[in-house]
Design a protein around this motif. Sequence first.
Motif, PDB file in Angstrom:
ATOM      1  N   LEU A  91       0.957  -1.141  -0.056  1.00  0.00           N
ATOM      2  CA  LEU A  91       0.076   0.005   0.009  1.00  0.00           C
ATOM      3  C   LEU A  91       0.910   1.107  -0.136  1.00  0.00           C
ATOM      4  CD1 LEU A  91      -2.778  -0.788   2.631  1.00  0.00           C
ATOM      5  CD2 LEU A  91      -2.902  -1.057   0.081  1.00  0.00           C
ATOM      6  N   THR A  92       0.111   2.403  -0.444  1.00  0.00           N
ATOM      7  CA  THR A  92       0.822   3.570  -0.433  1.00  0.00           C
ATOM      8  C   THR A  92       0.210   4.379   0.548  1.00  0.00           C
ATOM      9  OG1 THR A  92      -0.415   4.728  -2.117  1.00  0.00           O
ATOM     10  CG2 THR A  92       1.229   3.771  -3.000  1.00  0.00           C
ATOM     11  N   HIS A  93       0.604   5.586   1.246  1.00  0.00           N
ATOM     12  CA  HIS A  93       0.083   6.318   2.216  1.00  0.00           C
ATOM     13  C   HIS A  93      -1.297   6.915   1.571  1.00  0.00           C
ATOM     14  CE1 HIS A  93       3.962   6.966   4.391  1.00  0.00           C
ATOM     15  NE2 HIS A  93       3.999   5.902   4.434  1.00  0.00           N
ATOM     16  N   GLY A  94      -1.303   7.208   0.305  1.00  0.00           N
ATOM     17  CA  GLY A  94      -2.276   7.827  -0.354  1.00  0.00           C
ATOM     18  C   GLY A  94      -3.475   6.671  -0.472  1.00  0.00           C
ATOM     19  N   ASP A  95      -2.997   5.440  -0.436  1.00  0.00           N
ATOM     20  CA  ASP A  95      -4.530   4.474  -0.317  1.00  0.00           C
ATOM     21  C   ASP A  95      -5.197   4.665   0.585  1.00  0.00           C
ATOM     22  OD1 ASP A  95      -3.587   3.177  -2.925  1.00  0.00           O
ATOM     23  OD2 ASP A  95      -2.160   1.633  -1.717  1.00  0.00           O
ATOM     24  N   VAL A  96      -4.508   5.151   1.963  1.00  0.00           N
ATOM     25  CA  VAL A  96      -5.317   5.186   3.119  1.00  0.00           C
ATOM     26  C   VAL A  96      -6.442   6.480   2.853  1.00  0.00           C
ATOM     27  CG1 VAL A  96      -4.932   5.993   5.591  1.00  0.00           C
ATOM     28  CG2 VAL A  96      -3.432   4.333   4.525  1.00  0.00           C
ATOM     29  N   LEU A  97      -5.979   7.588   2.548  1.00  0.00           N
ATOM     30  CA  LEU A  97      -6.713   8.460   2.129  1.00  0.00           C
ATOM     31  C   LEU A  97      -7.925   8.185   1.237  1.00  0.00           C
ATOM     32  CD1 LEU A  97      -4.853  11.993   2.265  1.00  0.00           C
ATOM     33  CD2 LEU A  97      -6.231  11.236   4.037  1.00  0.00           C
ATOM     34  N   ARG A  98      -7.722   7.545  -0.027  1.00  0.00           N
ATOM     35  CA  ARG A  98      -8.638   7.494  -0.915  1.00  0.00           C
ATOM     36  C   ARG A  98      -9.683   6.301  -0.377  1.00  0.00           C
ATOM     37  NH1 ARG A  98      -4.060   7.622  -3.923  1.00  0.00           N
ATOM     38  NH2 ARG A  98      -3.298   5.653  -3.758  1.00  0.00           N
ATOM     39  N   ALA A  99      -9.549   5.741   0.716  1.00  0.00           N
ATOM     40  CA  ALA A  99     -10.535   4.674   1.170  1.00  0.00           C
ATOM     41  C   ALA A  99     -10.932   5.111   2.273  1.00  0.00           C
ATOM     42  CB  ALA A  99      -9.506   3.321   1.577  1.00  0.00           C
ATOM     43  N   ASP A 100     -10.761   6.538   2.979  1.00  0.00           N
ATOM     44  CA  ASP A 100     -11.171   6.830   4.028  1.00  0.00           C
ATOM     45  C   ASP A 100     -11.476   8.637   3.884  1.00  0.00           C
ATOM     46  OD1 ASP A 100     -11.991   7.586   6.612  1.00  0.00           O
ATOM     47  OD2 ASP A 100     -10.258   6.526   7.667  1.00  0.00           O
ATOM     48  N   PRO A 101     -12.727   8.869   3.227  1.00  0.00           N
ATOM     49  CA  PRO A 101     -13.263  10.158   3.177  1.00  0.00           C
ATOM     50  C   PRO A 101     -13.390  10.865   4.658  1.00  0.00           C
ATOM     51  CG  PRO A 101     -14.965   8.630   2.608  1.00  0.00           C
ATOM     52  CD  PRO A 101     -13.937   7.841   2.826  1.00  0.00           C
TER      53      PRO A 101
END
Length: 196
Positions: free
Chosen positions: A157-167
């Motif tokens: 995973l990337t750090h950005g994956d976290v934000l994309r999955a969690d509005p």
Amino acid sequence: MGTDIAGGVEIRPHGPGSPWRLADVGLDALPRHYDAFGLLFGVRNYAGFEPVAPGRGVPDDAGADLRALLADGEHDHTWATWAQLASVDWSAQAPRVDDRIHEYELTSQGPRFVGKAGHHGRAWREVAGEHADHRGSSYPEGTEWRAGDRMWRVERLTHGDVLRADPQLRALLDRMRELAERYGDDNVRLVVWFDS
């Protein structure tokens, strides 16, 4: 039993040396999102992130309003200032692959993400073999197993994956950014703890 997050956002309206106050920013909308917990605080860090602010405890100078929220049975108390959260490189990858194997449904439009978990049941075992290890970190990145309309894949995973999955997390960080523009990056902090 799962792990949930609680806590609050504190501000120092009068700058360094002044008391911290609980801001009107609730964490109730934050879902149980282990990738966010792992990236930011090192809790349930199955994705293998280098956490931003793990295990710091409750700040010694935490305000009375925040302290009133604390209860027995909580764990992994920690905190991070907006300056620390603002410095996260959202394009960075985790140092290792996710412990959870990612599952996809194979459709005519391409793979559709179904989920990820440490155990994938009988269908995956039939493809991967009875003695296959259920941890993704046991296999090289990109390892795949396919059966019928399913694919299981080892991913990083990337750090950005976290934000994309969690509005909800994005909304919380946006609100903290607004507070930091008013009070300063080091005068806004997120204080959290977990309940399992």
